[in-house]
Write an enzyme that holds these catalytic residues in place. Structure first.
Site, PDB file in Angstrom:
ATOM      1  N   LYS A 151       0.853  -1.194   0.000  1.00 10.97           N
ATOM      2  CA  LYS A 151       0.000   0.000   0.000  1.00 10.97           C
ATOM      3  C   LYS A 151       0.888   1.244   0.000  1.00 10.97           C
ATOM      4  O   LYS A 151       1.762   1.391   0.876  1.00 10.97           O
ATOM      5  CB  LYS A 151      -0.904  -0.046   1.237  1.00 10.97           C
ATOM      6  CG  LYS A 151      -2.099   0.882   1.190  1.00 10.97           C
ATOM      7  CD  LYS A 151      -3.001   0.591   2.380  1.00 10.97           C
ATOM      8  CE  LYS A 151      -4.218   1.475   2.404  1.00 10.97           C
ATOM      9  NZ  LYS A 151      -4.982   1.318   3.671  1.00 10.97           N
TER      10      LYS A 151
HETATM   11  C1  E4P Z   1      -8.125   2.734   3.515  1.00  8.28           C
HETATM   12  O1  E4P Z   1      -7.466   1.824   3.121  1.00  8.28           O
HETATM   13  C2  E4P Z   1      -8.055   3.264   4.871  1.00  8.28           C
HETATM   14  O2  E4P Z   1      -7.457   2.274   5.679  1.00  8.28           O
HETATM   15  C3  E4P Z   1      -9.380   3.539   5.505  1.00  8.28           C
HETATM   16  O3  E4P Z   1     -10.444   3.084   4.727  1.00  8.28           O
HETATM   17  C4  E4P Z   1      -9.534   4.894   6.060  1.00  8.28           C
HETATM   18  O4  E4P Z   1     -10.778   4.958   6.716  1.00  8.28           O
HETATM   19  P1  E4P Z   1     -11.156   6.100   7.747  1.00  8.28           P
HETATM   20  O5  E4P Z   1     -11.383   7.374   6.986  1.00  8.28           O
HETATM   21  O6  E4P Z   1     -12.406   5.617   8.402  1.00  8.28           O
HETATM   22  O7  E4P Z   1      -9.998   6.239   8.703  1.00  8.28           O
END
Ligand code: E4P
Length: 217
Positions: free
Chosen positions: A87
């Protein structure tokens, strides 16, 4: 639409996996910190533990923000387990690293996407997944679903194979709207998945069926 769970909590991951509808997991440094996972060895072990629970892709985010260290860190993460997806943040070096990993056949997830232009760059760099943050846009009174619809159109126009991984999903309506728009994947908390089960007519209907069965048996 694939269902990913957005957590580093092993119990939640196991519960979603046991339901039989889980396709993968996304994590980020905040989610790892929330579970109290710190230190390189513990973090790497936690990714392996997650891979051992779920049948599917597990996104592990790099901490580095420069190309050389992203590559070093990403290669280490990818070597951990065949299910690991590297990622990478949507910054210039993240795009370069995405191209590097794509060329090597290593799966990537470009994260922190908030505009159609960023989504286009991720696809051009060959990202496996591209994560637009639906909930965080909604949080600032901007229509996150509209962004996902725009990206769907752009990707379909050119047949990009990058999968739209709608992230920052917070509730069941987000899940349903992502499915209506044609998002390839959604990632959200366990509640966004189990909440889909709920309907009062299902509960009252089942109670009546069981009651009528008992009358004659
Ligand atoms: C995406 O991969 C992130 O881990 C995540 O969806 C962020 O979510 P949040 O805005 O609820 O922190």
């Amino acid at each position: 639409m694939k269902f990913f769970i957005d957590t580093a909590n092993l119990n939640d991951i196991a519960e979603a996996q046991a339901l039989g509808v889980l396709d993968g997991v996304t994590t980020n440094p905040s989610l790892m910190a929330k579970e109290g996972i710190s230190g390189k060895a513990n973090i790497l072990k936690h990714y392996q533990d997650i891979c051992n629970i779920v049948d599917g892709d597990v996104s592990a985010e790099v901490i580095a923000t420069d190309f050389d260290n992203m590559v070093k860190e990403g290669e280490e993460l990818a070597a951990l387990h065949s299910q690991i997806v590297v990622k990478l943040p949507m910054i210039a070096d993240g795009v370069k690293a995405c191209k590097y990993f794509s060329d090597k056949g290593i799966k990537t997830n470009v994260t922190l996407v908030f505009s159609p232009g960023q989504a286009l760059l991720a696809a051009k760099a060959g990202a496996t997944y591209m994560s637009p943050f639906l909930g965080r846009l909604d949080d600032i009174s901007t229509d996150g679903l509209h962004l996902i619809a725009e990206i769907r159109q752009i990707y379909d126009n050119y047949g990009f194979e990058t999968q739209i991984l709608s992230a920052s999903v917070r509730n069941t309506m987000h899940v349903i709207n992502c499915a209506k728009i044609g998002s390839d994947v959604m990632t959200g908390p366990l509640s966004s998945i189990t909440g889909l089960l709920k309907h009062p007519l299902t509960d009252s209907g089942l109670a009546k069926f069981l009651e009528d069965y008992k009358k004659g048996n």
